[in-house]
Write a protein that holds these residues in place. Structure first.
Motif, PDB file in Angstrom:
ATOM      1  N   SER A 234       0.820  -1.208   0.000  1.00  0.00           N
ATOM      2  CA  SER A 234       0.000   0.000   0.000  1.00  0.00           C
ATOM      3  C   SER A 234       0.856   1.261   0.000  1.00  0.00           C
ATOM      4  CB  SER A 234      -0.922  -0.007   1.223  1.00  0.00           C
ATOM      5  OG  SER A 234      -1.753   1.130   1.246  1.00  0.00           O
ATOM      6  N   CYS A 235       2.001   1.184   0.646  1.00  0.00           N
ATOM      7  CA  CYS A 235       2.885   2.352   0.728  1.00  0.00           C
ATOM      8  C   CYS A 235       3.317   2.866  -0.641  1.00  0.00           C
ATOM      9  CB  CYS A 235       4.139   2.013   1.527  1.00  0.00           C
ATOM     10  SG  CYS A 235       3.885   1.843   3.298  1.00  0.00           S
ATOM     11  N   ILE A 236       3.447   1.947  -1.595  1.00  0.00           N
ATOM     12  CA  ILE A 236       3.960   2.350  -2.905  1.00  0.00           C
ATOM     13  C   ILE A 236       2.909   2.256  -4.008  1.00  0.00           C
ATOM     14  CG2 ILE A 236       6.359   1.839  -2.336  1.00  0.00           C
ATOM     15  CD1 ILE A 236       4.473  -0.571  -4.574  1.00  0.00           C
ATOM     16  N   ALA A 237       1.727   1.718  -3.675  1.00  0.00           N
ATOM     17  CA  ALA A 237       0.690   1.537  -4.706  1.00  0.00           C
ATOM     18  C   ALA A 237      -0.569   2.346  -4.431  1.00  0.00           C
ATOM     19  CB  ALA A 237       0.321   0.059  -4.825  1.00  0.00           C
ATOM     20  N   ALA A 238      -0.917   2.506  -3.166  1.00  0.00           N
ATOM     21  CA  ALA A 238      -2.176   3.182  -2.829  1.00  0.00           C
ATOM     22  C   ALA A 238      -1.969   4.692  -2.817  1.00  0.00           C
ATOM     23  CB  ALA A 238      -2.674   2.703  -1.461  1.00  0.00           C
ATOM     24  N   VAL A 239      -2.422   5.341  -3.845  1.00  0.00           N
ATOM     25  CA  VAL A 239      -2.219   6.791  -3.952  1.00  0.00           C
ATOM     26  C   VAL A 239      -3.453   7.564  -3.488  1.00  0.00           C
ATOM     27  CG1 VAL A 239      -0.502   6.600  -5.773  1.00  0.00           C
ATOM     28  CG2 VAL A 239      -2.925   6.792  -6.381  1.00  0.00           C
ATOM     29  N   ASP A 240      -4.245   6.966  -2.589  1.00  0.00           N
ATOM     30  CA  ASP A 240      -5.403   7.694  -2.092  1.00  0.00           C
ATOM     31  C   ASP A 240      -5.000   8.882  -1.241  1.00  0.00           C
ATOM     32  OD1 ASP A 240      -4.525   5.633  -0.288  1.00  0.00           O
ATOM     33  OD2 ASP A 240      -6.321   5.992   0.915  1.00  0.00           O
ATOM     34  N   TYR A 241      -3.740   8.946  -0.804  1.00  0.00           N
ATOM     35  CA  TYR A 241      -3.289  10.168  -0.138  1.00  0.00           C
ATOM     36  C   TYR A 241      -3.307  11.334  -1.117  1.00  0.00           C
ATOM     37  CZ  TYR A 241       1.383   9.658  -2.294  1.00  0.00           C
ATOM     38  OH  TYR A 241       2.444   9.563  -3.184  1.00  0.00           O
ATOM     39  N   THR A 242      -3.105  11.025  -2.400  1.00  0.00           N
ATOM     40  CA  THR A 242      -3.174  12.057  -3.440  1.00  0.00           C
ATOM     41  C   THR A 242      -4.615  12.321  -3.855  1.00  0.00           C
ATOM     42  OG1 THR A 242      -0.989  11.456  -4.309  1.00  0.00           O
ATOM     43  CG2 THR A 242      -2.446  12.665  -5.770  1.00  0.00           C
ATOM     44  N   THR A 243      -5.345  11.278  -4.216  1.00  0.00           N
ATOM     45  CA  THR A 243      -6.715  11.476  -4.684  1.00  0.00           C
ATOM     46  C   THR A 243      -7.601  12.048  -3.586  1.00  0.00           C
ATOM     47  OG1 THR A 243      -7.198   9.147  -4.169  1.00  0.00           O
ATOM     48  CG2 THR A 243      -6.574   9.671  -6.433  1.00  0.00           C
ATOM     49  N   GLY A 244      -7.388  11.602  -2.346  1.00  0.00           N
ATOM     50  CA  GLY A 244      -8.182  12.129  -1.240  1.00  0.00           C
ATOM     51  C   GLY A 244      -7.911  13.604  -0.999  1.00  0.00           C
TER      52      GLY A 244
END
Length: 507
Positions: free
Chosen positions: A237-247
């Motif tokens: 998740s650290c390198i694949a989940a970009v919901d920190y950006t989309t959120g």
């Protein structure tokens, strides 16, 4: 990407060597510039925090860590990122820093700093650090706007305005009550920004490329030294989940979408025909040819800048759409840099709006005329008839409608419409009204209309005072969160400096 390239030393064509000149100019050089301009400080802090962790966990011996620490200090003192230009000798900014380190301590020692990390976890940590800082700054400005709006709502809590529905005059309320509605939306937008910050406040360092490392890394220590609240748990998740950006950009998009609606009202209300608000001269530009015109141009700028900020934020979500759930360039350097424009443009809107709202004044004469002309207090006449004459609301509504129709046809004031009202009442009920002229005038006055609407959330003084108190409590909570966030960053910076400086003194 790998820095080891197969070179054809007999070839003379530059296109057999890395990097291809066009690739260098169109991709690598812009990426280098973005990293240099936006993330140089992040690289510096990550190198130092990772080094401290490597030494404290025993992955690196203290004397080796000390040599690397002193070399990093020398790099910071002698290499000015702002003066760097991309030459193609190294692949990117990361490899430039590594090359500078190896030049000072040798390839073997210099290469040890990269133990148990990857550009994957470095990059996402860099982006989170940059996004956190921008979110924090935007939150500061959003709170300043919230404070200005609360102060103005309190000042204008009893100032009458016309409230519109479907673009038409509907009912009287107060400017303070209207602003209260916008305040509540802004509060929810700030909460969305805070939630986005909380997601970005999880460090990716220690995830390495995908699956962490066989080395005994201390991910929590690195997160703490870098000012993060905690490490993000799942390494994929650290390198694949970009919901920190989309959120984050979803929250930014909604903020400026919602503010744009408020600004649009100010545009309409300041028009000559409506003239509900007066914009002071400090926010007015004159025509170059028509001397009579007062153009409240800042409203237009806030409106189109809100649209720009919203569009830039929406673009970031579109970029992430339909990308594989893995580490991808789509979510990295150039995309991140493109999104920062939403914060820069949005900042201008927030600062201007925070100055503009307190400067506004309501034009009471025009408001009174519009209220009277549009008969917008007529709903309360119907309500009063239900309460005092024992009528059904539907019958009372018909009497009120007939009264308004007669008054408008005569071009008269509603407050002077007792005679047509009494006739409409008599025709509908076959009896005389118990209301006298004074009672009628009160029932159709805007002051009475507002005063009797003292339910929770209404515009009456007691309800508004309770709302203002509640809004200030929420603002205080937001300010406490900001202070805690600042304290966390300060503690982290101090702890990192102390731990790193201790390494520079190692034998």
């Amino acid at each position: 990407m790998n820095t080891d390239r197969t070179m054809n030393t007999n070839a003379t064509d530059d296109r057999t060597r890395f990097p291809d000149p066009v690739y260098k100019d169109t991709v690598l050089a812009p990426l280098f510039d973005h990293a240099r301009d936006d993330h140089a400080e992040g690289f510096r802090r990550i190198d130092r925090a990772h080094l401290v962790m490597l030494e404290k966990t025993g992955i690196l011996q203290r004397d080796v860590a000390g040599r690397i620490a002193r070399a990093l200090v020398e790099i910071d003192e002698t290499v000015d990122p702002a003066q760097l230009e991309y030459t193609g000798e190294v692949e990117d900014y990361f490899f430039l820093r590594e090359a500078e380190l190896k030049a000072r301590v040798g390839a073997d020692t210099g290469g040890r700093l990269h133990t148990a990390r990857s550009r994957n976890d470095i990059d996402h940590t860099l982006f989170k650090m940059a996004l956190k800082a921008r979110l924090a700054a935007l939150l500061d400005e959003a709170r300043a706007l919230l404070s200005a709006m609360i102060d103005t709502a309190e000042r204008e809590a009893e100032t009458l305005i016309v409230a519109y529905t479907h673009g038409q005059p509907a009912q009287p309320t107060t400017f303070g009550h209207y602003l209260g509605a916008a305040i509540e939306v802004l509060i929810r937008d700030i909460e969305r920004l805070e939630a986005a910050h909380a997601v970005a406040d999880l460090s990716s360092m220690g995830a390495a490329a995908i699956t962490t490392s066989g080395f005994p890394v201390d991910r929590a220590l690195v997160a703490e030294l870098l000012g993060f609240g905690a490490p993000q748990r799942n390494s994929y998740s650290c390198i694949a989940a970009v919901d920190y950006t989309t959120g984050a950009y979803a929250a930014v998009e909604l903020l400026f979408l919602h503010l744009g609606r408020l600004i649009q009202d100010f545009q309409v209300w300041s028009s000559f025909e409506v003239a509900q608000i007066y914009v002071p001269n400090a926010f007015v530009q004159i025509s170059s040819i028509m001397p009579q015109k007062r153009n409240p141009v800042p409203i237009e700028h806030m409106r189109h800048l809100s649209s720009q900020a919203m569009g830039k934020a929406r673009m970031m979500k579109d970029i992430m759409h339909n990308t594989p759930f893995t580490d991808m360039n789509d979510s990295e350097g150039e995309s991140q840099q493109a999104g920062y424009g939403a914060f820069e443009t949005g900042s201008r809107v927030l600062r201007l709006l925070a100055a503009f709202v307190p400067a506004l004044k309501i034009n009471p004469d025009r408001v009174a005329a519009n209220i009277d002309r549009a008969c917008i207090t007529i709903t309360e006449l119907a309500d009063t008839l239900v309460r005092h004459e024992g009528l059904s609301f539907r019958q009372a509504h018909e009497i009120a409608a007939a009264t308004a129709k007669a008054v408008v046809a005569e071009g008269a004031s509603l407050s002077a419409g007792f005679t047509p009202f009494a006739a409409a009442f008599r025709e509908a009920t076959d009896r005389e009204t118990t209301m006298d002229e004074a009672g009628f005038a009160e029932a159709v006055s805007p002051e009475y209309f507002v005063a009797v609407r003292d339910r929770f959330g209404g515009p009456a003084p007691v309800a508004m005072a309770e709302a203002i108190t509640a809004y200030r409590a929420v603002l205080s909570r937001f300010e406490d969160t900001a202070r805690a966030r600042h304290a966390q960053e300060t503690r982290a910076a101090e702890a990192l400096d102390a731990a790193f400086n201790a390494l520079t003194e190692a034998c």
